[in-house]
Design an enzyme around this catalytic site. Structure first.
Site, PDB file in Angstrom:
ATOM      1  N   THR A  36       0.873  -1.176   0.000  1.00 13.28           N
ATOM      2  CA  THR A  36       0.000   0.000   0.000  1.00 13.28           C
ATOM      3  C   THR A  36       0.914   1.231   0.000  1.00 13.28           C
ATOM      4  O   THR A  36       1.095   1.872   1.036  1.00 13.28           O
ATOM      5  CB  THR A  36      -0.921   0.007   1.238  1.00 13.28           C
ATOM      6  OG1 THR A  36      -0.153  -0.322   2.405  1.00 13.28           O
ATOM      7  CG2 THR A  36      -2.061  -0.975   1.099  1.00 13.28           C
ATOM      8  N   GLU A  70      -1.196  -6.287  10.497  1.00 16.10           N
ATOM      9  CA  GLU A  70       0.038  -6.963  10.898  1.00 16.10           C
ATOM     10  C   GLU A  70       0.931  -5.983  11.652  1.00 16.10           C
ATOM     11  O   GLU A  70       1.087  -4.845  11.238  1.00 16.10           O
ATOM     12  CB  GLU A  70       0.752  -7.496   9.646  1.00 16.10           C
ATOM     13  CG  GLU A  70       1.963  -8.317   9.943  1.00 16.10           C
ATOM     14  CD  GLU A  70       1.677  -9.399  10.981  1.00 16.10           C
ATOM     15  OE1 GLU A  70       0.817 -10.236  10.737  1.00 16.10           O
ATOM     16  OE2 GLU A  70       2.313  -9.375  12.046  1.00 16.10           O
ATOM     17  N   CYS A  98       7.221   1.518   6.758  1.00 18.39           N
ATOM     18  CA  CYS A  98       5.956   1.686   7.497  1.00 18.39           C
ATOM     19  C   CYS A  98       5.779   3.052   8.149  1.00 18.39           C
ATOM     20  O   CYS A  98       4.831   3.773   7.803  1.00 18.39           O
ATOM     21  CB  CYS A  98       5.833   0.592   8.553  1.00 18.39           C
ATOM     22  SG  CYS A  98       5.601  -1.026   7.800  1.00 18.39           S
ATOM     23  N   LYS A 103      17.209   0.414   9.563  1.00 20.43           N
ATOM     24  CA  LYS A 103      17.526  -0.051  10.916  1.00 20.43           C
ATOM     25  C   LYS A 103      18.291  -1.364  10.774  1.00 20.43           C
ATOM     26  O   LYS A 103      18.426  -1.883   9.660  1.00 20.43           O
ATOM     27  CB  LYS A 103      16.256  -0.237  11.751  1.00 20.43           C
ATOM     28  CG  LYS A 103      15.358  -1.345  11.245  1.00 20.43           C
ATOM     29  CD  LYS A 103      14.228  -1.613  12.223  1.00 20.43           C
ATOM     30  CE  LYS A 103      13.448  -2.827  11.778  1.00 20.43           C
ATOM     31  NZ  LYS A 103      12.424  -3.241  12.692  1.00 20.43           N
TER      32      LYS A 103
HETATM   33  P1  NAD Z   1       6.180  -5.773  -0.276  1.00 18.02           P
HETATM   34  O1  NAD Z   1       6.337  -4.729  -1.304  1.00 18.02           O
HETATM   35  O2  NAD Z   1       7.383  -6.416   0.336  1.00 18.02           O
HETATM   36  O3  NAD Z   1       5.294  -6.967  -0.870  1.00 18.02           O
HETATM   37  C1  NAD Z   1       4.121  -6.789  -1.603  1.00 18.02           C
HETATM   38  C2  NAD Z   1       4.014  -7.952  -2.579  1.00 18.02           C
HETATM   39  O4  NAD Z   1       2.746  -7.919  -3.204  1.00 18.02           O
HETATM   40  C3  NAD Z   1       5.040  -7.898  -3.708  1.00 18.02           C
HETATM   41  O5  NAD Z   1       5.741  -9.135  -3.742  1.00 18.02           O
HETATM   42  C4  NAD Z   1       4.209  -7.695  -4.969  1.00 18.02           C
HETATM   43  O6  NAD Z   1       4.759  -8.336  -6.099  1.00 18.02           O
HETATM   44  C5  NAD Z   1       2.902  -8.327  -4.548  1.00 18.02           C
HETATM   45  N1  NAD Z   1       1.722  -7.896  -5.301  1.00 18.02           N
HETATM   46  C6  NAD Z   1       1.355  -6.646  -5.676  1.00 18.02           C
HETATM   47  N2  NAD Z   1       0.152  -6.700  -6.321  1.00 18.02           N
HETATM   48  C7  NAD Z   1      -0.226  -7.987  -6.309  1.00 18.02           C
HETATM   49  C8  NAD Z   1      -1.369  -8.675  -6.793  1.00 18.02           C
HETATM   50  N3  NAD Z   1      -2.376  -8.056  -7.400  1.00 18.02           N
HETATM   51  N4  NAD Z   1      -1.439 -10.011  -6.611  1.00 18.02           N
HETATM   52  C9  NAD Z   1      -0.440 -10.668  -5.991  1.00 18.02           C
HETATM   53  N5  NAD Z   1       0.669 -10.076  -5.516  1.00 18.02           N
HETATM   54  C10 NAD Z   1       0.765  -8.752  -5.676  1.00 18.02           C
HETATM   55  O7  NAD Z   1       5.267  -5.143   0.861  1.00 18.02           O
HETATM   56  P2  NAD Z   1       5.240  -5.519   2.410  1.00 18.02           P
HETATM   57  O8  NAD Z   1       6.358  -4.856   3.114  1.00 18.02           O
HETATM   58  O9  NAD Z   1       5.051  -6.993   2.551  1.00 18.02           O
HETATM   59  O10 NAD Z   1       3.916  -4.767   2.867  1.00 18.02           O
HETATM   60  C11 NAD Z   1       2.633  -5.280   2.555  1.00 18.02           C
HETATM   61  C12 NAD Z   1       1.627  -4.539   3.416  1.00 18.02           C
HETATM   62  O11 NAD Z   1       1.864  -4.829   4.808  1.00 18.02           O
HETATM   63  C13 NAD Z   1       1.695  -3.021   3.301  1.00 18.02           C
HETATM   64  O12 NAD Z   1       0.397  -2.514   3.419  1.00 18.02           O
HETATM   65  C14 NAD Z   1       2.525  -2.618   4.502  1.00 18.02           C
HETATM   66  O13 NAD Z   1       2.257  -1.306   4.922  1.00 18.02           O
HETATM   67  C15 NAD Z   1       2.067  -3.623   5.537  1.00 18.02           C
HETATM   68  N6  NAD Z   1       3.011  -3.904   6.612  1.00 18.02           N
HETATM   69  C16 NAD Z   1       4.343  -4.000   6.349  1.00 18.02           C
HETATM   70  C17 NAD Z   1       5.213  -4.300   7.391  1.00 18.02           C
HETATM   71  C18 NAD Z   1       6.701  -4.390   7.142  1.00 18.02           C
HETATM   72  O14 NAD Z   1       7.452  -4.361   8.103  1.00 18.02           O
HETATM   73  N7  NAD Z   1       7.137  -4.516   5.892  1.00 18.02           N
HETATM   74  C19 NAD Z   1       4.735  -4.502   8.695  1.00 18.02           C
HETATM   75  C20 NAD Z   1       3.368  -4.436   8.914  1.00 18.02           C
HETATM   76  C21 NAD Z   1       2.512  -4.131   7.859  1.00 18.02           C
END
Ligand code: NAD
Length: 458
Positions: free
Chosen positions: A86, A150, A262, A322
């Site tokens: 997002t 999460e 985040c 970090k």
């Molecule tokens: P990321 O960019 O690492 O992973 C997102 C994945 O989604 C990518 O692999 C991308 O290819 C895939 N994707 C995109 N569109 C898609 C679709 N239509 N179908 C299937 N796959 C698709 O992102 P992230 O860090 O895992 O974050 C995901 C969410 O979790 C975000 O909203 C983020 O804010 C939240 N979040 C992240 C963390 C963190 O520490 N990274 C912690 C808590 C919450």
């Protein structure tokens, strides 16, 4: 329970692997087929301690698989998590196109009883929008949508998932709530509190929690600045604050401003939501501005106090936002390195894990294989990430490699007296500022007395 994870990025992959570890059948799907190929070879595209081993074990136990075929992944799933990115959108809001796009694509393949769960961090009202998006494709079915934000942290994601402070399940009907309760029963049985609430509340909890943690960081950074002006020591002050159980001791370490995927994005989205609903989040608005300014101010401080000659070389240690992650999104290095380069300094950088990601964001940087190699012939060493490897640096060897005498430590990893004993000038955070021609970071009763007596001292 059969679970599908849509999006096998940081959250989808670690959550999927952990859900498999507690006994569920998990299928991870990603739109990026190359990522899926790597995962099948146990070559995760992210660095996360313990992840690769856990993936291997879950696959060997038959609980985890990876696919780039959407229909195959979704059609027999009881629960489909949406864990796609997002990213920041215009005006500080977030771009929901990945979430809504995923909802649209999975809709035709969902089985009738499936529960769709939003794992991504989303603004309030998103569960309703996802429900409407699916309903447009599947009007004959009543697909339920829940929210399960999460809270894991990069670098300790596996432990955070398996031993969280709480699990938040947002559902607007009893059946969905019961499915999520059943899903997390192994953790609840182990004593993890479950907060069962509405989807809207769950969405607000995630942003409010991140905004609060970011406020703690911003607050301690401001207090650190005050410590410097008064000859205080932020370590003692933060400990004195943090031992108060109402406050707690986490997120009270001063640093070069928060970054990562985040906090910057989530605080902006929270502030934008406040503006949208006519409930401005002024504290968070101020925090966002202060945090951005801090990175710039600390870059300028190196140039102002470091007395570095243009054309010289400086070593930057730490590119990740970090320790224990290879994530460089919004890291201090992304502000500090260009500022050093603009001042005609040549940057040689090192990071134990984040070099590959940093290369995509930074130009004209020389990459070093070790912190000592980075410091060889450099007039200054600048520590930006709190890696244990840097904490354990041999100061005598480091001082020997440097051609100059400056150690800038924006993570307070070293004992100021030890640094000075090695003949280095030391700039750290929240410890008393010393006269320009002496070491900084060493406070004495005498300087403290003098500064408290003259509160205007800068
Ligand atoms: P990321 O960019 O690492 O992973 C997102 C994945 O989604 C990518 O692999 C991308 O290819 C895939 N994707 C995109 N569109 C898609 C679709 N239509 N179908 C299937 N796959 C698709 O992102 P992230 O860090 O895992 O974050 C995901 C969410 O979790 C975000 O909203 C983020 O804010 C939240 N979040 C992240 C963390 C963190 O520490 N990274 C912690 C808590 C919450």
């Amino acid at each position: 329970m059969q679970i599908t994870m849509i999006g096998a990025g940081y959250v989808g992959l670690t959550t999927g692997t952990c859900l498999a570890a507690i006994g569920h059948g998990v299928c991870c799907y990603d739109i990026d087929a190359a990522k899926i190929s790597r995962l099948r070879r146990f070559d995760p595209p992210i660095y996360e301690p313990g992840l690769e081993d856990a993936m291997r074990q879950a696959v060997a136990a038959g609980h985890l698989r990876f696919t780039s075929r959407l229909r195959e992944s979704v059609s027999d799933a009881d629960v489909v998590f949406i864990a796609v990115g997002t990213p920041a959108g215009p005006g500080g809001g977030i771009d929901l196109s990945h979430v809504l796009g995923a909802a649209k694509r999975i809709a035709p393949h969902l089985k009738r009883s499936a529960l769709v769960v939003i794992k991504s961090t989303v603004v309030v009202g998103t569960a309703r929008r996802v429900r409407e998006t699916i309903a447009r494709k599947r009007s004959a079915f009543d697909i339920r949508v829940a929210s399960n934000p999460e809270f894991l942290r990069e670098g300790s994601a596996m432990a955070d998932f398996l031993g969280p402070d709480r699990i938040v399940i947002g559902a607007d009907d009893t059946r969905s709530r019961n499915i999520l309760r059943a899903l997390y029963r192994p953790l609840a049985r182990a004593g993890v509190p479950v907060v069962a609430t509405t989807t809207g509340n769950a969405e607000l909890i995630k942003y409010a929690a991140n905004a609060f943690l970011a406020l703690k960081i911003g607050f301690v950074n401001d207090v650190a600045d005050l410590c410097e002006r008064t000859g205080g020591d932020i370590a003692d002050v933060a400990r004195g604050i943090g031992l108060d159980r109402r406050i707690g001791d986490s997120f009270l370490a001063p640093g070069p401003g928060f970054g990562g995927s985040c906090f910057p994005k989530d605080t902006r989205a929270f502030a934008a939501t406040g503006r949208q609903f006519g409930a401005p989040q002024k504290l968070v608005e101020t925090l966002i501005a202060r945090n951005d300014q801090r990175k710039v101010a600390l870059a300028r401080r190196i140039l102002k106090e470091g007395r570095l000659s243009p054309g010289g070389r400086v070593a930057v240690l730490g590119l990740a936002f970090k320790a224990n992650t290879d994530d460089v999104r919004e890291s201090a290095a992304l502000t500090v390195i260009p500022a050093l380069q603009e001042a005609s300094l040549q940057v040689i950088a090192h990071d134990p894990k984040a070099e590959a990601n940093a290369r995509r964001h930074m130009k004209d940087v020389i990459w070093a294989e070790s912190p000592y190699a980075a410091c060889k012939g450099a007039s200054a060493a600048i520590v930006l990430t709190e890696w244990d490897e840097y904490r354990q640096l041999n100061l005598s060897r480091l001082a020997g490699e440097l051609s100059g005498d400056l150690l800038v430590d924006y993570r307070n990893l070293f004992d100021p007296q030890a640094v000075v004993q090695h003949g280095l000038r030391y700039i750290s955070l929240g410890r008393s500022a010393a006269p320009a021609d002496q070491c900084t970071g060493v406070s004495s009763l005498k300087t403290w007395d003098r500064r408290v007596a003259a509160p205007g001292h800068a």
